[in-house]
Design a protein around this motif. Sequence first.
Motif, short mmCIF file in Angstrom:
data_model
loop_
_atom_site.label_atom_id
_atom_site.label_comp_id
_atom_site.label_asym_id
_atom_site.label_seq_id
_atom_site.Cartn_x
_atom_site.Cartn_y
_atom_site.Cartn_z
N ASP A 37 -2.63 7.88 -12.57
CA ASP A 37 -4.08 8.11 -12.51
C ASP A 37 -4.79 7.02 -11.69
N GLU A 38 -4.31 5.79 -11.80
CA GLU A 38 -4.87 4.66 -11.05
C GLU A 38 -3.72 3.76 -10.64
N ALA A 39 -3.90 3.05 -9.52
CA ALA A 39 -2.88 2.11 -9.07
C ALA A 39 -3.52 1.06 -8.18
N PHE A 40 -2.93 -0.13 -8.16
CA PHE A 40 -3.45 -1.19 -7.29
C PHE A 40 -2.30 -2.04 -6.76
N ASN A 41 -2.57 -2.68 -5.61
CA ASN A 41 -1.62 -3.60 -4.98
C ASN A 41 -1.91 -4.99 -5.52
N TYR A 42 -1.04 -5.50 -6.37
CA TYR A 42 -1.31 -6.78 -7.01
C TYR A 42 -1.38 -7.94 -6.00
N LYS A 43 -0.73 -7.78 -4.85
CA LYS A 43 -0.74 -8.84 -3.85
C LYS A 43 -2.11 -8.99 -3.18
N GLN B 159 0.83 -1.20 0.00
CA GLN B 159 0.00 0.00 0.00
C GLN B 159 0.86 1.25 0.00
N GLN B 160 2.00 1.21 0.70
CA GLN B 160 2.92 2.35 0.70
C GLN B 160 3.36 2.69 -0.72
N LYS B 161 3.68 1.67 -1.50
CA LYS B 161 4.13 1.91 -2.87
C LYS B 161 2.99 2.39 -3.75
N VAL B 162 1.80 1.83 -3.56
CA VAL B 162 0.63 2.27 -4.33
C VAL B 162 0.33 3.74 -4.05
N ASP B 163 0.43 4.13 -2.79
CA ASP B 163 0.19 5.53 -2.44
C ASP B 163 1.22 6.45 -3.11
N LEU B 164 2.47 6.00 -3.20
CA LEU B 164 3.49 6.79 -3.89
C LEU B 164 3.12 7.01 -5.36
N LEU B 165 2.60 5.97 -5.99
CA LEU B 165 2.27 6.07 -7.41
C LEU B 165 1.28 7.21 -7.68
N THR B 166 0.25 7.30 -6.86
CA THR B 166 -0.78 8.30 -7.13
C THR B 166 -0.48 9.66 -6.50
N SER B 167 0.20 9.66 -5.35
CA SER B 167 0.41 10.94 -4.65
C SER B 167 1.69 11.65 -5.08
N ASN C 266 12.45 -2.95 -1.15
CA ASN C 266 12.88 -1.56 -1.33
C ASN C 266 11.71 -0.67 -1.70
N VAL C 267 11.86 0.62 -1.40
CA VAL C 267 10.89 1.63 -1.83
C VAL C 267 11.65 2.65 -2.68
N GLY C 268 11.50 2.57 -3.99
CA GLY C 268 12.26 3.44 -4.88
C GLY C 268 13.54 2.76 -5.35
N LYS C 269 14.41 3.55 -5.95
CA LYS C 269 15.67 3.06 -6.51
C LYS C 269 16.60 2.57 -5.40
#
Length: 341
Positions: A199-205, A186-194, A330-333
């Motif tokens: 425009d849209e993002a989901f947690n595949y897990k 969820q942390q990574k999904v929030d990064l995608l949109t915020s 990891n979160v990011g590079k």
Amino acid sequence: MAGTEVTNRQILFKNFVVGWPQESDMEFVTTKKKLELREGQKDVIVRVLYLSCDPYQRGRMRNSTDSYIPPYTPGKPIEGYGLGKVILSSDPAFNEGDIVSGLMGWEDYSYGFRLVKIDDLALPISYYLGALGMAGFTAYVGFFRICEPKKGDTIYVSAASGAVGQMVGQFAKLFGCRVVGSAGSQQKVDLLTSKFGYDEAFNYKEEPDLDAALKRCCPDGIDIYFENVGGKMLDAVLVNMKVFGRIAVCGMVSQYNKEVQDPIYNLNYTVKRRLKIHGFLQSDHMDVQPEFFKNVIQWFKEGKLVYVEDIADGLEKGPAALIGLLAGKNVGKQSVKIADP
């Protein structure tokens, strides 16, 4: 400096790996090394500053030569992309004190290969390993050259918060696409949109049905898929592609630790939808690199791009950082800082 003996910490590759790699497949050692330029060679010796952790390194842990890059040698330092400061050079293209990017060993002092001199440190130095390094260039080539984008296209990016994915999504938004991504928390999904403007993002897990998730986020279908994952995700994407859709295959990280690859059942959609699937390596497109540097540096200066990094501090942290990357922690590079410039 030539002929000087230095203390040289290294990360050695112990032996070829079957299944999931472990930190114990690498070994942190401290040795002595004499800094010498080899006679008749255009050598460059660098003080390593940063090292990049990248999914392709998993492939180099296999006892296989069926790839675009050779496997690691047991008992020798692993190598990868890094940033370094030139301390000795017999190559007229590089002088002592130059900051360079390229291939180098996971050690304090290393010969450098395929080096590029960084003339203008216009952005934080670590960006030249990620956003302005192999990851950013892969994203640039993949999106602008391989994806053949059109304004208004819907693009779906898997592993979208990673070193490559976060740049692809931002390039696509700048170009005028609708951008959808997936990530594994969820942390990574929030990064995608915020932060990255998806425009849209989901947690595949958390999605029991990937096909349903894609239909929810891309109700009109997918024009472009930037492929980083493979396996079940690719299979679900194929049935959601639009006619004449394009798939840029950057990687398939879900398959790297499997001895038997996941089957793909929906390849018949390549004919039904007249799809173009194009695997690529950034190293085949070096002609576009000057354009990449010019545009991406300018976009950062104008505030049109952002970049998230996950930097481990110290060479001894390298194995944990690499294994963490392969596990999606990891979160990011993901990179490792070895020394200050």
